[in-house]
Design an enzyme around this catalytic site. Sequence first.
Site, mmCIF file in Angstrom:
data_model
loop_
_atom_site.group_PDB
_atom_site.id
_atom_site.type_symbol
_atom_site.label_atom_id
_atom_site.label_comp_id
_atom_site.label_asym_id
_atom_site.label_seq_id
_atom_site.Cartn_x
_atom_site.Cartn_y
_atom_site.Cartn_z
ATOM 1 N N ARG A 66 64.482 62.690 7.146
ATOM 2 C CA ARG A 66 64.981 64.251 6.980
ATOM 3 C C ARG A 66 64.393 64.885 6.005
ATOM 4 O O ARG A 66 63.676 66.035 6.201
ATOM 5 C CB ARG A 66 67.172 64.452 7.481
ATOM 6 C CG ARG A 66 66.819 66.211 6.773
ATOM 7 C CD ARG A 66 68.837 66.273 6.792
ATOM 8 N NE ARG A 66 68.837 67.724 6.015
ATOM 9 C CZ ARG A 66 69.822 68.177 6.034
ATOM 10 N NH1 ARG A 66 71.328 67.566 7.122
ATOM 11 N NH2 ARG A 66 69.977 69.620 5.169
ATOM 12 N N ASP A 97 69.228 69.292 0.630
ATOM 13 C CA ASP A 97 70.309 69.826 1.310
ATOM 14 C C ASP A 97 71.097 70.528 -0.778
ATOM 15 O O ASP A 97 72.486 70.288 -0.297
ATOM 16 C CB ASP A 97 71.227 70.324 2.060
ATOM 17 C CG ASP A 97 71.788 71.637 2.632
ATOM 18 O OD1 ASP A 97 71.596 72.474 2.131
ATOM 19 O OD2 ASP A 97 72.814 71.364 3.429
ATOM 20 N N GLU A 140 68.911 74.700 12.682
ATOM 21 C CA GLU A 140 71.005 74.092 12.542
ATOM 22 C C GLU A 140 71.424 75.125 13.959
ATOM 23 O O GLU A 140 72.316 75.329 13.883
ATOM 24 C CB GLU A 140 71.649 74.340 11.298
ATOM 25 C CG GLU A 140 71.044 73.142 10.021
ATOM 26 C CD GLU A 140 71.358 73.573 9.146
ATOM 27 O OE1 GLU A 140 72.231 74.558 8.561
ATOM 28 O OE2 GLU A 140 72.155 72.709 8.614
ATOM 29 N N ASN A 158 72.357 82.705 8.794
ATOM 30 C CA ASN A 158 73.112 82.277 10.062
ATOM 31 C C ASN A 158 73.324 84.249 10.335
ATOM 32 O O ASN A 158 74.389 83.950 11.142
ATOM 33 C CB ASN A 158 74.209 81.700 10.289
ATOM 34 C CG ASN A 158 73.392 79.736 9.468
ATOM 35 O OD1 ASN A 158 72.598 78.985 9.853
ATOM 36 N ND2 ASN A 158 74.313 78.544 9.564
ATOM 37 N N GLU A 209 77.996 74.486 -3.200
ATOM 38 C CA GLU A 209 78.406 73.698 -1.902
ATOM 39 C C GLU A 209 79.447 72.038 -1.865
ATOM 40 O O GLU A 209 80.438 71.786 -1.463
ATOM 41 C CB GLU A 209 78.219 73.777 -0.808
ATOM 42 C CG GLU A 209 78.124 73.309 0.757
ATOM 43 C CD GLU A 209 76.727 73.344 1.548
ATOM 44 O OE1 GLU A 209 75.790 74.933 1.428
ATOM 45 O OE2 GLU A 209 77.229 73.202 2.924
#
Length: 838
Positions: free
Chosen positions: A353, A382, A303, A222, A410
Site C-alpha cells: 500500500r 495513513d 476507500e 467521504n 485517529e
Amino acid sequence: MMRVLCFVLLLPALASAETGEAAWLRYAPLAGNAARRDESALPRTLVALGDAAPILKARDEIVLGVRGMLGRELTIAAQVPAGGAIVVGTLARVRDALPQLDLRDGIGPDGFRLKTALHNGARVIVIAGESERGALYGAFAWLRRIATNEAIATLDETQVPYAPLRWVNEWNNIDGSIERGYGGRSIFWDAGHIRQDLSRVAEYGRLLASLGINGISINSVNANPVVLSPELLPEVVRVAEVLRPWGIRLALAIDFGSPQSLGKLPTYDPLDPSVIAWWKARADDIYKAIPDFGGFVLKADSEGRVGPSAYGRTHADAANVVARALAPHGGVIFYRGFVYDHHMDWNNPKNDRARAAYDNFHPLDGQFDENAIVQIKHGPIDFQVREPASPLVGALERTNEAIELQITQEYMGQARHTVFLVPMWKETLDFDLHVGAGGPSPVKAIVAGRTFHRPTGGFVGVSNVGLAPNWFNNHLSQANLYGFGRLAWNPDLTSRQIAGEWTRLTFGNDPRVLETVTRIQLDSWRTYENYTGPLGLQTLTDIVGNHYGVAVEASERNGWGQWHRADEKGVGMDRNVVTGTGFIGQYSPPVRAMYESLESCPDELLLFMHHVPYTHRLHSGKTVLQHIYDSHYDGAAAVAGYLRDWSALKGRVDDPRFEDVRAQLEYQAGQAIVWRDAVTRWFHRASGIADTTGRVDNYPDRIEAEGAQLNGYLVKAVTPWETASGTGGIECPPSASCAAQFKYAGPSGTRDIVVQYFDVNTGAARFRLRAGDRVIGEWTASDRLATRRLDGSSSSRRIFTAVALKSGDTITIEGIPDGGETAALDYIEIQQTGRSIR
Ligand code: GCV
C-alpha cells in the site's frame, strides 16, 4: 480635535477560560512585573483604521487582550491623539494616517509588520497588515507577545506566512457526527442541516485566525452529495458569513458522483460535456452566494468512493473538470493523493500500500491545472505513529502540492492519550528529499511551492474539533491544533518554541508549569510510539475496528495493507528495491541509498523498510526483540511519570483543568500498561524468545480473575488474546449478579488494589470492591469508547490506594451487569502503596 468614539464595544464575552473553551486566547491577567513592564510601554488609545470586518475583529481583540492581561481599558479613537496610540490597519491605511513613519514597502501576502515609533513626539505602536486579514494576524501576534512575556517596548518586525494555503479540513458528517472526531458532535452540522446556533463556529474562527489559517472545509471527505444541493446553500452561506470576518474562506468536500446522484445526469464522466456544464453551474451558483468561497476538497477512487476510474479517466481529468469550474472565481481544488486499493492480496509479498500514492500520481505530473493542488498525507500509509515522508512529495515537479497532517488523533490515542504531534510533523517537514536542482529540498519547501517554483501550495490539517467545551476532550490535545497552525505559518519554528508558547498561553507563565508541561508534550510522541509500535512497526492498533486499542494482528491477513508481517521468525515489511516491494525506489538516489541498506537505515524506521529476524542487532546494540520489550516498558513508565509530574502542579493550574488533565493522564497510564503487556506478550509468544530482564509474562503482584473463586461469573476467552492477562477474563451473565473472590497471601499492611476490568459501550455495569467485610469502593463502567467487546480498548483500570489488608484477607469484587455489559474482569493487582501505576 481628536474624535473619541463613544460606544460600548460589543465584544464576545470570554468563555469561562478554565473550561478550555478559550484555548490559547484566554488573555488571563499577567502576574505583577510583566503587567507593570507593559504598562509603561503602552499607549492608552487604540486607532483602528477602516471598518472592514477583520480590522474590527483586530480592534476588539486588542481591547479584550489589553483589558484581560494588563487590566487596562483602551480608548478608541479615529485619529492618533497627542499622547500616542496603538494603530491597526492595512499598510496603505497606516501610511495615510502616519505619513512620516518609515514603513517600507512590500510586507508580502497575508503578512504584517509590528513597529514602535515616535509620531509627533508621541509613542505609536503600529500593527500593519499587507491586507486586512494580515492586520488581524498582526494583532494576534502582538497580543501573543504580551501573553508570553515578550518585550513590546521596541518592535520592528515583519512576518509573512511560509505558504499561501493554510487550511483545515473538518471530517464532519451532515448528521452532526464526526468521522474520527473525538471532541463531541459537530459545531457546524446537525440532523442534515447547518446548526442554528453557530456561536462555536465563531469562536473556532477566532482560534484559527489567531494562527493564520485562511481556509476551512466543513464536511467529511467521504462527502455526502447533498452538500452541493441548492436547498442547502443558504445554510452554508451562514457559516461563510460567520468565518469571513476572521479572514477564513469556506470550502466544501465533494462527492465525485454528484453530477449523477444529485444532478440526475446519466453520467459523472469528467470529460462529458453535460458533466462539465454541471460542475460549472454549481460553482457559479455557489459564488453568487459566497463570493469568497475557497473551493472544493475531493477524495475519489479511494476507500469505496467513486472516481474517474469508472470511465477510464485519470485523476488529473477529475481534478481539472472541477478546477475549471472554480478557476473563473479564484477557487481551488484540493485533490487528495490518498488513493489506494484496500483489497490487496496479503499473500503476495510484492504488494504494498505504501507505493500507492506515488504509483497513482507520479505519472500524472504536469497534467493538473494551476488551481488544482494534490493534497498528500505526510506519510505513505495513513497517519501511523511513525512513517517516512511520503515519496510522492518529492516526485511532483510540475504539480501544486499540499501536505495533509492529521490533528485529530485517529491512530494517536484519540485524544484519550496525550500525544503532541509537532515533533513528528517537524521530522517530516524538515526531511530533505534530495530533489530539484537548488540545494536542500525539505518537505516543507516543496509543499509550499518553493522548490519547484509552483504558484501555490501549503498545509492542510485534519482538525475535527467538536462541541466539547475544550474542543477535543483533552486540554493537552489543543496543542496539536495550535502547533499545526504555527507550523503552517512558520515551519522553521522549533517544537520547543511551539510547546513553550502554547503552554504559556494556555496555562500561564509559571516556570514550573512551563517546564513540566513542555517536557511532557515534547516527550509524548516518542512515549506513545514506545508503547504502541516502535521501529516503524506502525501503530499496532485495531486496523479493522476503531483504530484505538491494541490488536497486534489486526493489520495482517486482510486487504487494507497496513501490514507488518510479524511471524515466528521475524518482523517488518521488506520494501527494498532488490528483495522487496520496491517502495524504497520511489525516493531520490540519496534517500533510496539510506533506506535500502540495513547499515544506514535509521533504527526508528527499520521495520517499515526491512523484514529482519528478531535477533537482528540495531545500531543501539540491542536486538530488535529486546528493543520491542524495553520500549514498551519505557513508554508505560514514562506516562506514569507524566502523571506524577502533573500531579505536582496542583494549585498552579486552575482546579477544573488540573483535574481533567490528571484524570486523562491516569487513564493513559493504565492504557499504556494494557498496550505494554499485550504487545510484549504477543511478541514473546510469536518469537519464543524471553525478555532478558524477565518482565514479560511475569507479573508477581497480579491475580488473574479466571483463577479466582467465581460465584456466577464465567470464564470468557478474550479476542484478541493478548489484550487480556492470563488466559482471558470473566463475565457475568445478564440478569445475574456475580462475585469473584481473591485471596491475599502477602504480609499485613497498607496496599494499593488495582482492578483491571472491561468497560464496553453497551451498558453501565456496576462493581463493588470489598476487603474482608469492608466495602472499599464502588464504581460504574459507563465509558463510551467505541467497542462492544472485551478487548484492549475496553480494558480499564481502577486503583484503590492505601487499603489496610491482613494476610489471608478475602478480596471480593461484585459485578452487576447492565444492558449488554457483563461486569467483566481481567485481574487484580495488590501492590505496595504508591507503586500502583507501573
Ligand atoms: C475520511 C483513514 C480514516 C478514514 C478517512 C481516510 C481518509 O482511512 O480511517 O476515516 O476517511 O483515512 O483520509 O480519507
